[in-house]
Design an enzyme around this catalytic site. Structure first.
Site, PDB file in Angstrom:
ATOM      1  N   HIS A 122      -7.499  -5.290  -0.791  1.00 25.65           N
ATOM      2  CA  HIS A 122      -6.321  -4.524  -0.366  1.00 25.65           C
ATOM      3  C   HIS A 122      -5.555  -5.152   0.804  1.00 25.65           C
ATOM      4  O   HIS A 122      -4.340  -4.986   0.906  1.00 25.65           O
ATOM      5  CB  HIS A 122      -6.762  -3.111   0.020  1.00 25.65           C
ATOM      6  CG  HIS A 122      -5.651  -2.111   0.063  1.00 25.65           C
ATOM      7  ND1 HIS A 122      -5.044  -1.638  -1.080  1.00 25.65           N
ATOM      8  CD2 HIS A 122      -5.012  -1.496   1.094  1.00 25.65           C
ATOM      9  CE1 HIS A 122      -4.097  -0.770  -0.752  1.00 25.65           C
ATOM     10  NE2 HIS A 122      -4.057  -0.675   0.559  1.00 25.65           N
ATOM     11  N   SER A 151       0.827  -1.212   0.000  1.00 30.51           N
ATOM     12  CA  SER A 151       0.000   0.000   0.000  1.00 30.51           C
ATOM     13  C   SER A 151       0.868   1.272   0.000  1.00 30.51           C
ATOM     14  O   SER A 151       1.748   1.400  -0.843  1.00 30.51           O
ATOM     15  CB  SER A 151      -0.954  -0.071   1.195  1.00 30.51           C
ATOM     16  OG  SER A 151      -1.875   0.963   1.148  1.00 30.51           O
TER      17      SER A 151
END
Ligand SMILES: *[C@@H]1O[C@H](CO)[C@@H](O)[C@H](O)[C@H]1NC(C)=O
Ligand SMILES: *[C@@H]1O[C@H](CO)[C@@H](O)[C@H](O)[C@H]1NC(C)=O
Ligand SMILES: *[C@@H]1O[C@H](CO)[C@@H](O)[C@H](O)[C@H]1NC(C)=O
Ligand SMILES: *[C@@H]1O[C@H](CO)[C@@H](O)[C@H](O)[C@H]1NC(C)=O
Ligand SMILES: *[C@@H]1O[C@H](CO)[C@@H](O)[C@H](O)[C@H]1NC(C)=O
Ligand SMILES: *[C@@H]1O[C@H](CO)[C@@H](O)[C@H](O)[C@H]1NC(C)=O
Length: 392
Positions: free
Chosen positions: A359, A155
């Site tokens: 994610h 991320s």
């Protein structure tokens, strides 16, 4: 009133956490069978960061970098199926970094995060990239006596590597391969909840400024205590807690089972500066990979232009492997595609096969050892990184 009740009950919520929710990185590494040494790294601008080393073969260092509101723990809370332990089992010398401000990085040579908040939290991902990463990378190279290392980011942990390589191009030579899990750079195609939050941010940000709020989600905060309380509550805790997380990350219930979720709440979220949030929102709203916007006057002083310049992705010469997923609401495939086209040295570009991959599955997914690690190990095991797209 509610705030006071939650605050005073916070310690007892912590008691409700399962063991792995309470252990720190070193304790988790030990529990899962590995020696771990803690190092303090001091940045050029005085921040003191904890770097964890799971001891392995010193000629094979791997550096792991967490994302926004997170810490090094993200790579180890899955215990013996976590990425950090899996790498250690393969004999790699594993180094897990922490960026300024989180629970492992609240030290500073002269500033105190509790009493000098405005100065201490005066950073965005820019400072993490140009101060924290170089200090940690140089430290690892020095300790291992290597000239290069391989790194894995998750991320925002990917974004700061692109900023580093763009701003300090000499670091490209120190990174043999950079594996980007859930790459984050452009942010104008994020899915509903985040894009709404992005649009609302300019409305709330002035209030934060006015109230002098520069820090959010400290492990001591009411917000974190509340999240811990929700996630450790029997029966309704699980659906509530995963709904909150999945609304931002993408829904994937199968990968985040009931038993594991309270463990997450013992480690996540972690401190973010509001300036970090602000910078992410600026990039999303401007639809370009720009430096922090200090306003016209500040920009002229700092950059010599009224608008902040873009980071120059042409400088990012290090070999980059991009791994993305269809159900990732934060790292949207459209944004990853723009990034891929802007990077000069993408050696591998992969979209996870599983349609529901989101994610957080990269770090917390139950089946990462089957779904993700074989690819990571193959990439790490490759010796020459010249366009290996056809490898798998
Ligand atoms: C982790 O826990 C151990 C055992 O309590 C402690 O000695 C160590 O200082 C802790 N590390 C950090 C970084 O808090
Ligand atoms: C450490 O790794 C290097 C490079 O892969 C290898 O040549 C060496 O044999 C390894 N050392 C040990 C003790 O396994
Ligand atoms: C991981 O640990 C659990 C219990 O702590 C054990 O049941 C399981 O077999 C272990 N898995 C692996 C891959 O070592
Ligand atoms: C929590 O509060 C204590 C006391 O104010 C402070 O020493 C500590 O650094 C804080 N920890 C975090 C993670 O905010
Ligand atoms: C924060 O950093 C900026 C840019 O380096 C600087 O102009 C500003 O004075 C700093 N503010 C505080 C409160 O330290
Ligand atoms: C990586 O390569 C080494 C030596 O070539 C081999 O022994 C090992 O099994 C490989 N590991 C993986 C996970 O492919």
């Amino acid at each position: 009133m509610i705030v006071i009740i939650i605050q005073s009950a916070a310690t007892s919520f912590r008691d409700r956490l399962p063991e792995d929710g309470k252990l720190n990185f070193t304790q988790l590494a030990n529990k899962y069978g590995h020696e771990c040494v803690e190092h303090d790294v001091v940045t050029e601008d005085g921040y003191i960061l904890k770097l964890f080393n799971i001891v392995g073969n010193k000629s094979r260092p791997i550096f792991l970098q967490h994302g926004f509101m997170d810490s090094s723990d993200t790579f180890i809370i899955r215990g013996n199926t976590s990425l950090a332990i899996a790498l250690a089992e393969e004999g790699y010398d594993v180094w897990a970094g922490n960026t300024r401000g989180n629970e492992y990085a609240r030290g500073h040579l002269t500033l105190n995060p509790e009493t000098d908040k405005k100065a201490f939290f005066n950073y965005s991902q820019h400072e993490m990239a140009v101060y924290d990463l170089p200090a940690m990378i140089d430290y690892v190279l020095h300790e291992t006596r290597q000239t290069q290392l391989k790194a894995i980011g998750h991320s925002q942990g990917t974004m700061i590597f692109y900023i580093l390589a763009a701003e300090k191009p000499e670091y490209n030579d120190k990174i043999k391969l950079f594996i980007s899990l859930a790459p984050i750079c452009y942010l104008h195609h994020t899915k509903p909840l985040t894009s709404t939050a992005i649009k609302l941010w300019p409305l709330v940000e002035p209030f934060f400024k006015e109230l002098g709020i520069v820090e959010a989600f400290s492990r001591n905060s009411t917000a974190v205590a509340l999240f811990e309380f929700i996630c450790t509550t029997k029966d309704i805790g699980y659906p509530l807690c995963i709904t909150i997380m999945f609304s931002f990350a993408g829904f994937d219930r199968k990968e985040l089972e009931r038993k594991f979720v309270p463990v997450i709440s013992g480690h996540f979220p972690n401190t973010a500066s509001t300036k970090n949030g602000d910078h992410l929102v600026q990039i999303a709203l401007k639809k370009r990979f720009s430096k922090y916007d200090y306003g016209e006057e500040g920009n002229v002083l700092l950059y010599g232009t009224s608008e902040p310049p873009n980071y120059d992705l042409k400088n990012v010469r290090m070999p980059v492997a991009l791994i993305s997923a269809r159900n990732d609401k934060l790292s949207a495939l459209k944004d990853v595609a723009i990034l891929r086209d802007a990077l000069p040295n993408v050696v591998y570009d992969h979209v996870m096969e599983r349609r529901k991959y989101n994610h957080i599955d990269y770090v917390w997914g139950k089946n990462a050892p089957q779904q993700l690690y074989p690819m990571v190990f193959k990439l790490l095991n490759t010796t020459s990184y010249h366009r290996i797209s056809k490898l798998f």
